[in-house]
Design a protein around this motif. Structure first.
Motif, PDB file in Angstrom:
ATOM      1  N   ARG A 175      -4.012 -44.868 -59.312  1.00  0.00           N
ATOM      2  CA  ARG A 175      -4.408 -45.359 -57.991  1.00  0.00           C
ATOM      3  C   ARG A 175      -5.333 -44.369 -57.304  1.00  0.00           C
ATOM      4  NH1 ARG A 175       0.667 -45.828 -54.376  1.00  0.00           N
ATOM      5  NH2 ARG A 175       1.676 -46.261 -56.323  1.00  0.00           N
ATOM      6  N   LEU A 176      -6.206 -44.936 -56.485  1.00  0.00           N
ATOM      7  CA  LEU A 176      -7.098 -44.156 -55.642  1.00  0.00           C
ATOM      8  C   LEU A 176      -7.328 -44.995 -54.394  1.00  0.00           C
ATOM      9  CD1 LEU A 176      -8.884 -41.643 -55.349  1.00  0.00           C
ATOM     10  CD2 LEU A 176     -10.714 -42.941 -56.464  1.00  0.00           C
ATOM     11  N   GLY A 177      -7.039 -44.444 -53.205  1.00  0.00           N
ATOM     12  CA  GLY A 177      -7.148 -45.267 -52.012  1.00  0.00           C
ATOM     13  C   GLY A 177      -7.305 -44.492 -50.729  1.00  0.00           C
ATOM     14  N   VAL A 178      -7.379 -45.261 -49.633  1.00  0.00           N
ATOM     15  CA  VAL A 178      -7.475 -44.733 -48.274  1.00  0.00           C
ATOM     16  C   VAL A 178      -6.364 -45.362 -47.452  1.00  0.00           C
ATOM     17  CG1 VAL A 178      -8.925 -44.594 -46.210  1.00  0.00           C
ATOM     18  CG2 VAL A 178      -9.977 -44.463 -48.470  1.00  0.00           C
ATOM     19  N   ILE A 179      -5.688 -44.538 -46.651  1.00  0.00           N
ATOM     20  CA  ILE A 179      -4.543 -44.968 -45.838  1.00  0.00           C
ATOM     21  C   ILE A 179      -4.826 -44.671 -44.375  1.00  0.00           C
ATOM     22  CG2 ILE A 179      -2.077 -44.634 -45.384  1.00  0.00           C
ATOM     23  CD1 ILE A 179      -1.911 -43.330 -48.183  1.00  0.00           C
ATOM     24  N   MET A 180      -4.387 -45.585 -43.497  1.00  0.00           N
ATOM     25  CA  MET A 180      -4.415 -45.320 -42.062  1.00  0.00           C
ATOM     26  C   MET A 180      -3.003 -45.524 -41.533  1.00  0.00           C
ATOM     27  SD  MET A 180      -6.359 -47.082 -38.828  1.00  0.00           S
ATOM     28  CE  MET A 180      -5.232 -48.457 -38.711  1.00  0.00           C
ATOM     29  N   GLU A 181      -2.472 -44.506 -40.860  1.00  0.00           N
ATOM     30  CA  GLU A 181      -1.151 -44.597 -40.241  1.00  0.00           C
ATOM     31  C   GLU A 181      -1.312 -45.031 -38.788  1.00  0.00           C
ATOM     32  OE1 GLU A 181       0.462 -40.683 -40.840  1.00  0.00           O
ATOM     33  OE2 GLU A 181       1.119 -41.188 -42.864  1.00  0.00           O
ATOM     34  N   PHE A 182      -0.341 -45.811 -38.297  1.00  0.00           N
ATOM     35  CA  PHE A 182      -0.414 -46.290 -36.915  1.00  0.00           C
ATOM     36  C   PHE A 182       0.981 -46.651 -36.441  1.00  0.00           C
ATOM     37  CE2 PHE A 182      -0.674 -49.967 -39.623  1.00  0.00           C
ATOM     38  CZ  PHE A 182       0.045 -50.955 -38.967  1.00  0.00           C
ATOM     39  N   GLY A 183       1.067 -47.103 -35.194  1.00  0.00           N
ATOM     40  CA  GLY A 183       2.320 -47.591 -34.634  1.00  0.00           C
ATOM     41  C   GLY A 183       3.182 -46.491 -34.038  1.00  0.00           C
ATOM     42  N   GLU A 184       4.372 -46.906 -33.607  1.00  0.00           N
ATOM     43  CA  GLU A 184       5.339 -46.011 -32.996  1.00  0.00           C
ATOM     44  C   GLU A 184       5.672 -44.869 -33.962  1.00  0.00           C
ATOM     45  OE1 GLU A 184      10.065 -46.215 -32.093  1.00  0.00           O
ATOM     46  OE2 GLU A 184       8.895 -47.996 -31.608  1.00  0.00           O
ATOM     47  N   GLN A 185       5.451 -43.659 -33.534  1.00  0.00           N
ATOM     48  CA  GLN A 185       5.688 -42.444 -34.320  1.00  0.00           C
ATOM     49  C   GLN A 185       4.980 -42.493 -35.686  1.00  0.00           C
ATOM     50  OE1 GLN A 185       9.977 -42.250 -34.405  1.00  0.00           O
ATOM     51  NE2 GLN A 185      10.044 -41.149 -32.469  1.00  0.00           N
ATOM     52  N   LEU A 186       3.889 -43.255 -35.753  1.00  0.00           N
ATOM     53  CA  LEU A 186       3.089 -43.401 -36.984  1.00  0.00           C
ATOM     54  C   LEU A 186       3.943 -43.839 -38.173  1.00  0.00           C
ATOM     55  CD1 LEU A 186       0.837 -40.243 -36.564  1.00  0.00           C
ATOM     56  CD2 LEU A 186       0.297 -42.603 -35.924  1.00  0.00           C
ATOM     57  N   LYS A 187       4.899 -44.744 -37.912  1.00  0.00           N
ATOM     58  CA  LYS A 187       5.797 -45.209 -38.968  1.00  0.00           C
ATOM     59  C   LYS A 187       5.182 -46.280 -39.856  1.00  0.00           C
ATOM     60  CE  LYS A 187      10.346 -44.177 -37.160  1.00  0.00           C
ATOM     61  NZ  LYS A 187      11.680 -44.706 -36.930  1.00  0.00           N
ATOM     62  N   SER A 188       4.101 -46.910 -39.420  1.00  0.00           N
ATOM     63  CA  SER A 188       3.451 -47.961 -40.216  1.00  0.00           C
ATOM     64  C   SER A 188       2.154 -47.436 -40.805  1.00  0.00           C
ATOM     65  CB  SER A 188       3.155 -49.185 -39.346  1.00  0.00           C
ATOM     66  OG  SER A 188       4.338 -49.768 -38.881  1.00  0.00           O
ATOM     67  N   SER A 189       1.745 -48.049 -41.901  1.00  0.00           N
ATOM     68  CA  SER A 189       0.456 -47.695 -42.490  1.00  0.00           C
ATOM     69  C   SER A 189      -0.121 -48.890 -43.230  1.00  0.00           C
ATOM     70  CB  SER A 189       0.586 -46.501 -43.444  1.00  0.00           C
ATOM     71  OG  SER A 189       1.355 -46.847 -44.566  1.00  0.00           O
ATOM     72  N   VAL A 190      -1.438 -48.903 -43.303  1.00  0.00           N
ATOM     73  CA  VAL A 190      -2.146 -49.866 -44.142  1.00  0.00           C
ATOM     74  C   VAL A 190      -2.996 -49.050 -45.115  1.00  0.00           C
ATOM     75  CG1 VAL A 190      -2.172 -51.797 -42.519  1.00  0.00           C
ATOM     76  CG2 VAL A 190      -4.024 -50.132 -42.476  1.00  0.00           C
ATOM     77  N   ALA A 191      -3.164 -49.606 -46.303  1.00  0.00           N
ATOM     78  CA  ALA A 191      -3.943 -48.902 -47.326  1.00  0.00           C
ATOM     79  C   ALA A 191      -4.823 -49.893 -48.060  1.00  0.00           C
ATOM     80  CB  ALA A 191      -3.021 -48.194 -48.313  1.00  0.00           C
ATOM     81  N   ILE A 192      -5.963 -49.413 -48.482  1.00  0.00           N
ATOM     82  CA  ILE A 192      -6.829 -50.153 -49.396  1.00  0.00           C
ATOM     83  C   ILE A 192      -6.996 -49.238 -50.592  1.00  0.00           C
ATOM     84  CG2 ILE A 192      -9.137 -51.092 -49.793  1.00  0.00           C
ATOM     85  CD1 ILE A 192      -9.259 -51.645 -46.776  1.00  0.00           C
ATOM     86  N   ARG A 193      -6.711 -49.780 -51.770  1.00  0.00           N
ATOM     87  CA  ARG A 193      -6.775 -48.920 -52.945  1.00  0.00           C
ATOM     88  C   ARG A 193      -7.252 -49.685 -54.169  1.00  0.00           C
ATOM     89  NH1 ARG A 193      -0.844 -49.394 -52.310  1.00  0.00           N
ATOM     90  NH2 ARG A 193      -0.928 -47.526 -51.047  1.00  0.00           N
ATOM     91  N   TYR A 194      -7.732 -48.923 -55.120  1.00  0.00           N
ATOM     92  CA  TYR A 194      -8.063 -49.416 -56.446  1.00  0.00           C
ATOM     93  C   TYR A 194      -6.911 -48.995 -57.352  1.00  0.00           C
ATOM     94  CZ  TYR A 194     -10.027 -49.146 -61.141  1.00  0.00           C
ATOM     95  OH  TYR A 194     -10.218 -49.252 -62.486  1.00  0.00           O
ATOM     96  N   MET A 195      -6.382 -49.950 -58.124  1.00  0.00           N
ATOM     97  CA  MET A 195      -5.304 -49.637 -59.067  1.00  0.00           C
ATOM     98  C   MET A 195      -5.723 -50.073 -60.464  1.00  0.00           C
ATOM     99  SD  MET A 195      -1.833 -50.358 -56.908  1.00  0.00           S
ATOM    100  CE  MET A 195      -0.849 -49.239 -57.890  1.00  0.00           C
ATOM    101  N   HIS A 196      -5.376 -49.254 -61.428  1.00  0.00           N
ATOM    102  CA  HIS A 196      -5.734 -49.514 -62.824  1.00  0.00           C
ATOM    103  C   HIS A 196      -4.491 -49.312 -63.686  1.00  0.00           C
ATOM    104  CE1 HIS A 196      -8.101 -49.552 -66.500  1.00  0.00           C
ATOM    105  NE2 HIS A 196      -7.488 -48.436 -66.864  1.00  0.00           N
ATOM    106  N   TYR A 197      -4.232 -50.281 -64.547  1.00  0.00           N
ATOM    107  CA  TYR A 197      -3.127 -50.201 -65.494  1.00  0.00           C
ATOM    108  C   TYR A 197      -3.716 -50.186 -66.896  1.00  0.00           C
ATOM    109  CZ  TYR A 197      -0.110 -51.410 -61.597  1.00  0.00           C
ATOM    110  OH  TYR A 197       0.553 -51.399 -60.403  1.00  0.00           O
ATOM    111  N   SER A 198      -3.348 -49.199 -67.683  1.00  0.00           N
ATOM    112  CA  SER A 198      -3.775 -49.157 -69.082  1.00  0.00           C
ATOM    113  C   SER A 198      -2.803 -48.292 -69.862  1.00  0.00           C
ATOM    114  CB  SER A 198      -5.196 -48.596 -69.213  1.00  0.00           C
ATOM    115  OG  SER A 198      -5.197 -47.198 -69.120  1.00  0.00           O
ATOM    116  N   ASN A 199      -2.872 -48.406 -71.183  1.00  0.00           N
ATOM    117  CA  ASN A 199      -1.960 -47.607 -72.002  1.00  0.00           C
ATOM    118  C   ASN A 199      -2.547 -46.238 -72.336  1.00  0.00           C
ATOM    119  OD1 ASN A 199      -3.504 -47.831 -74.467  1.00  0.00           O
ATOM    120  ND2 ASN A 199      -2.689 -49.888 -74.718  1.00  0.00           N
TER     121      ASN A 199
END
Length: 184
Positions: A139-163
């Motif tokens: 995974r590689l992504g960007v996160i933004m924390e928000f809300g009361e005491q910064l308890k919530s977050s949203v993230a946009i990420r690229y995920m890759h599954y391989s062997n």
């Protein structure tokens, strides 16, 4: 015993092991729900649990780095015309994140990366032979924390599954991911 039962047993054992830790405090836990969008008509939902929200580690050359573990259960679907396939994955990943900016002076922006392991039910999925039930979850992504005491977050990420080349067949599965997480 079939592979779906193995995944269910591994998931329950992983979660029960993580819950039984003596260092587990309610304020350090988090849950997340993600929507995954892959190539062609590949999509999914990902449910995640973080038993240790963050552990700040100071590296002299990198500064403060947040580290946490995440266990997740993935439900993937691939639908093409009259053919519909479903696949499940259980994953365990260490995740590293670091704050790089603040939005409006109060919402931390962080990058994240991680490489974990996963177990998938079907090795033939989305028109591919992925080679193995055992996959790496990157995974590689960007996160933004928000809300009361910064308890919530949203993230946009690229995920890759391989062997990771452990098998001759290794086309991998790629997803763009949108996530909402909440500390408990």
């Amino acid at each position: 015993m079939n592979i779906k039962k193995n995944i269910a047993i591994l998931f329950l054992l992983s979660v029960s092991t993580l819950f039984s830790s003596q260092n587990l405090y309610a304020s350090e836990q988090a849950v997340a729900i993600d929507y995954l969008h892959g190539e062609q008509e590949l999509s999914g939902i990902r449910l995640a649990y973080r038993p240790y929200q963050t552990q700040v580690t100071e590296f002299e050359w990198l500064g403060d780095l947040d580290v946490y573990w995440e266990v997740s259960l993935n439900f993937w679907e691939f639908g093409k015309e009259n053919k519909h396939e479903t696949n499940y994955a259980l994953a365990l990943s260490p995740v590293f994140s670091k704050q790089f900016d603040t939005l409006y002076g109060k919402y931390p922006l962080k990058w994240e990366f991680g490489i974990g392991v996963s177990l998938i039910t079907d090795t033939r999925f989305a028109g591919k032979n992925v080679g193995s039930h055992y996959q790496f979850e990157d995974r590689l992504g960007v996160i933004m924390e928000f809300g009361e005491q910064l308890k919530s977050s949203v993230a946009i990420r690229y995920m890759h599954y391989s062997n990771g080349g452990l098998n001759d067949h290794n086309p991998g599965l790629d997803f763009l991911n949108v996530s909402y997480a909440r500390r408990l």
